[in-house]
Design an enzyme around this catalytic site. Structure first.
Site, PDB file in Angstrom:
ATOM      1  N   GLU A 174      -5.157  38.473 -44.306  1.00  0.00           N
ATOM      2  CA  GLU A 174      -4.676  38.933 -44.944  1.00  0.00           C
ATOM      3  C   GLU A 174      -3.654  39.647 -45.774  1.00  0.00           C
ATOM      4  O   GLU A 174      -2.995  39.601 -46.980  1.00  0.00           O
ATOM      5  CB  GLU A 174      -4.921  40.841 -44.727  1.00  0.00           C
ATOM      6  CG  GLU A 174      -5.898  41.133 -44.109  1.00  0.00           C
ATOM      7  CD  GLU A 174      -7.220  41.509 -45.081  1.00  0.00           C
ATOM      8  OE1 GLU A 174      -6.627  41.496 -45.439  1.00  0.00           O
ATOM      9  OE2 GLU A 174      -8.318  40.265 -45.387  1.00  0.00           O
ATOM     10  N   TYR A 221      -1.957  47.200 -45.308  1.00  0.00           N
ATOM     11  CA  TYR A 221      -2.322  45.736 -44.266  1.00  0.00           C
ATOM     12  C   TYR A 221      -1.496  44.901 -44.575  1.00  0.00           C
ATOM     13  O   TYR A 221      -0.524  44.713 -43.406  1.00  0.00           O
ATOM     14  CB  TYR A 221      -3.760  46.106 -43.549  1.00  0.00           C
ATOM     15  CG  TYR A 221      -2.959  45.040 -42.163  1.00  0.00           C
ATOM     16  CD1 TYR A 221      -2.734  45.507 -41.282  1.00  0.00           C
ATOM     17  CD2 TYR A 221      -4.371  44.113 -42.893  1.00  0.00           C
ATOM     18  CE1 TYR A 221      -3.370  44.567 -39.767  1.00  0.00           C
ATOM     19  CE2 TYR A 221      -4.179  42.782 -41.455  1.00  0.00           C
ATOM     20  CZ  TYR A 221      -3.507  43.461 -39.947  1.00  0.00           C
ATOM     21  OH  TYR A 221      -3.516  42.215 -39.468  1.00  0.00           O
ATOM     22  N   SER A 280      -1.472  37.624 -40.664  1.00  0.00           N
ATOM     23  CA  SER A 280      -2.637  37.495 -40.622  1.00  0.00           C
ATOM     24  C   SER A 280      -2.586  36.488 -42.259  1.00  0.00           C
ATOM     25  O   SER A 280      -2.123  36.874 -43.389  1.00  0.00           O
ATOM     26  CB  SER A 280      -3.299  39.090 -41.220  1.00  0.00           C
ATOM     27  OG  SER A 280      -4.253  39.377 -41.547  1.00  0.00           O
TER      28      SER A 280
HETATM   29  O1  F7E Z   1     -14.128  43.319 -41.673  1.00  0.00           O
HETATM   30  C1  F7E Z   1     -16.403  43.738 -45.264  1.00  0.00           C
HETATM   31  C2  F7E Z   1     -15.234  44.212 -45.233  1.00  0.00           C
HETATM   32  O2  F7E Z   1     -12.864  44.788 -41.118  1.00  0.00           O
HETATM   33  C3  F7E Z   1     -14.308  41.447 -43.062  1.00  0.00           C
HETATM   34  C4  F7E Z   1      -8.393  42.560 -39.346  1.00  0.00           C
HETATM   35  O3  F7E Z   1      -8.371  41.228 -37.973  1.00  0.00           O
HETATM   36  O4  F7E Z   1      -9.410  40.207 -39.535  1.00  0.00           O
HETATM   37  C5  F7E Z   1      -9.750  41.345 -40.245  1.00  0.00           C
HETATM   38  O5  F7E Z   1      -9.663  41.886 -41.898  1.00  0.00           O
HETATM   39  C6  F7E Z   1     -14.748  42.122 -44.422  1.00  0.00           C
HETATM   40  C7  F7E Z   1     -14.329  42.911 -45.219  1.00  0.00           C
HETATM   41  O6  F7E Z   1     -11.788  43.138 -40.982  1.00  0.00           O
HETATM   42  C8  F7E Z   1     -18.292  46.241 -43.660  1.00  0.00           C
HETATM   43  O7  F7E Z   1     -14.901  44.683 -46.978  1.00  0.00           O
HETATM   44  C9  F7E Z   1     -18.657  44.970 -45.124  1.00  0.00           C
HETATM   45  O8  F7E Z   1     -14.325  41.778 -46.704  1.00  0.00           O
HETATM   46  O9  F7E Z   1     -13.609  42.785 -40.021  1.00  0.00           O
HETATM   47  P1  F7E Z   1     -13.216  43.349 -40.889  1.00  0.00           P
HETATM   48  P2  F7E Z   1     -10.898  42.482 -42.018  1.00  0.00           P
HETATM   49  O10 F7E Z   1     -10.480  43.398 -42.993  1.00  0.00           O
HETATM   50  O11 F7E Z   1     -11.123  40.312 -42.499  1.00  0.00           O
HETATM   51  C10 F7E Z   1      -7.681  39.921 -40.486  1.00  0.00           C
HETATM   52  C11 F7E Z   1      -7.695  38.417 -40.493  1.00  0.00           C
HETATM   53  C12 F7E Z   1      -6.597  40.751 -40.148  1.00  0.00           C
HETATM   54  O12 F7E Z   1      -5.162  40.630 -39.432  1.00  0.00           O
HETATM   55  C13 F7E Z   1      -7.272  42.000 -39.861  1.00  0.00           C
HETATM   56  O13 F7E Z   1      -5.945  42.932 -38.346  1.00  0.00           O
HETATM   57  O14 F7E Z   1     -16.278  42.658 -44.198  1.00  0.00           O
HETATM   58  N1  F7E Z   1     -16.983  44.961 -44.510  1.00  0.00           N
HETATM   59  N2  F7E Z   1     -19.584  46.243 -44.674  1.00  0.00           N
HETATM   60  C14 F7E Z   1     -17.257  45.421 -43.363  1.00  0.00           C
HETATM   61  N3  F7E Z   1     -16.297  45.567 -43.218  1.00  0.00           N
HETATM   62  C15 F7E Z   1     -15.941  46.667 -41.612  1.00  0.00           C
HETATM   63  N4  F7E Z   1     -15.078  46.795 -41.103  1.00  0.00           N
HETATM   64  N5  F7E Z   1     -16.894  47.704 -41.764  1.00  0.00           N
HETATM   65  C16 F7E Z   1     -18.196  47.344 -43.330  1.00  0.00           C
HETATM   66  O15 F7E Z   1     -19.581  48.225 -42.606  1.00  0.00           O
END
Ligand code: F7E
Length: 328
Positions: free
Chosen positions: A133, A155, A131
């Protein structure tokens, strides 16, 4: 002489990527097996919903990443030619709340599979879902296969560990194990907890008259968002190479959460500023601010590139959710 049907085994087949990959492998003539939790087999209408259109073509086996014997049993029964390890606790936010279970599922689960492959099917080609990440607080933009890892969440740490374990098994035991360093990839099948689907589902519900707000955390975080259906093809390509290797899979573009909101609400004829509220509960203890991938190596060696653009991705997800929530 007729060529033998290849047999693939997918962990995480019930998820977004697993369902697209299963469809793709079936279209390529594979016999597709999947590992699912026992409870999923007992409640197929809810838990296997992403697989509903192909369910009768699949061979599903119950096992758990937390149980080495269960994985050992399934792999010795199926004896796959290709193993795609997609299952994980993949929600970054939750990994801060329960790092212990995230480490246990993601690290021990990967370790168990690697050991099963080494012991039972050393000829099997294995894909590990790494990932972006893993880059976390990256020292350079864009990030490529040579960028140093600096994970910012349990993660991310679990994925770095899985990545290094996969490489170490490859080098120590001469196994064919390839890792994809996949940047964010989305689709109408994305879980509602991830920010893209949270936004598109709220935009659609508000368009249909729901009197709700959309609470979000950091609107300035930037991600390289592609379409999951494109990304699973890269996983397959990696296992068709002469040598196992690791590849960054990304679009090469980055957009903020705010831009995603803007486009999604525009698609339903609304202004996101009237509906989004910033809620500190959705901030993370440590944030990854900017991710943008350089997938030159995948383009040159796999002939892979992202097909779906950012605006098309947002439109696809919003249009799906408009239809989905009109039926609720
Ligand atoms: O967050 C911001 C949050 O949870 C994206 C997974 O598939 O991709 C994914 O991980 C961004 C972050 O995805 C909210 O802070 C703001 O900066 O959709 P996300 P992620 O964390 O990037 C990677 C490549 C993986 O491998 C993972 O498994 O959005 N954000 N406000 C928020 N995020 C969430 N979830 N909810 C909010 O309200």
């Amino acid at each position: 002489m007729a060529t033998q049907t290849k047999r693939a085994l997918i962990t995480g087949i019930t998820g977004q990527d697993g369902s697209y990959l299963a469809e793709y492998l079936l279209s390529q003539g594979y016999e597709v097996h999947g590992i699912v939790r026992r409870v999923a087999l007992e409640d197929p209408s809810n838990r296997l919903v992403r697989l509903s259109s192909i369910l009768e073509k699949l061979h599903l086996h119950s096992a758990s990443l937390e149980s080495f014997p269960s994985l050992y049993r399934v792999i010795s029964e199926v004896r796959p030619d290709e193993l795609y390890h997609l299952a994980a606790q993949s929600f970054v936010s939750y990994s801060f709340e329960d790092s212990f279970s995230t480490f246990s599922t993601n690290i021990d689960g990967t370790h168990s599979l690697l050991e099963c492959v080494r012991d039972l099917v050393p000829e099997c080609r294995m894909y590990f879902a790494g990932s972006s990440e893993m880059f976390g607080h990256a020292a350079e933009v864009p990030q490529s296969e040579t960028t140093r890892f600096y994970p910012r969440s349990p993660y991310g740490i679990s994925k770095v560990t899985g990545f290094h374990m996969s490489r170490n098994y490859r080098e120590s035991y001469n196994l064919f194990i390839a890792s994809g360093i996949m940047f964010n990839h989305e689709s109408p099948r994305r879980g509602f907890e991830f920010v893209t689907r949270k936004i598109t589902s709220h935009a659609a519900r508000i368009r249909h008259g729901a009197r709700i707000k959309l609470p979000l955390g950091n609107l300035d975080a930037k991600r390289d968002w592609g379409f999951a259906g494109d990304y699973v093809k890269a996983m397959h390509q990696m296992l068709q190479q002469d040598q196992p290797d690791d590849f960054v899979i990304a679009t090469g573009q980055t957009h903020s959460v705010r831009e995603f909101c803007q486009l999604a609400f525009e698609e339903v004829g609304l202004n996101y500023e009237d509906h989004v509220v910033v809620d500190p509960r959705f901030y993370r203890p440590a944030e990854v601010h900017v991710l943008m991938g350089d997938s030159t190596k995948a383009r040159e060696k796999l002939g892979w590139k992202a097909e779906v653009t950012f605006p098309d991705l947002v439109r696809m997800m919003v249009q799906h959710d408009l239809e989905h929530f009109s039926r609720k």
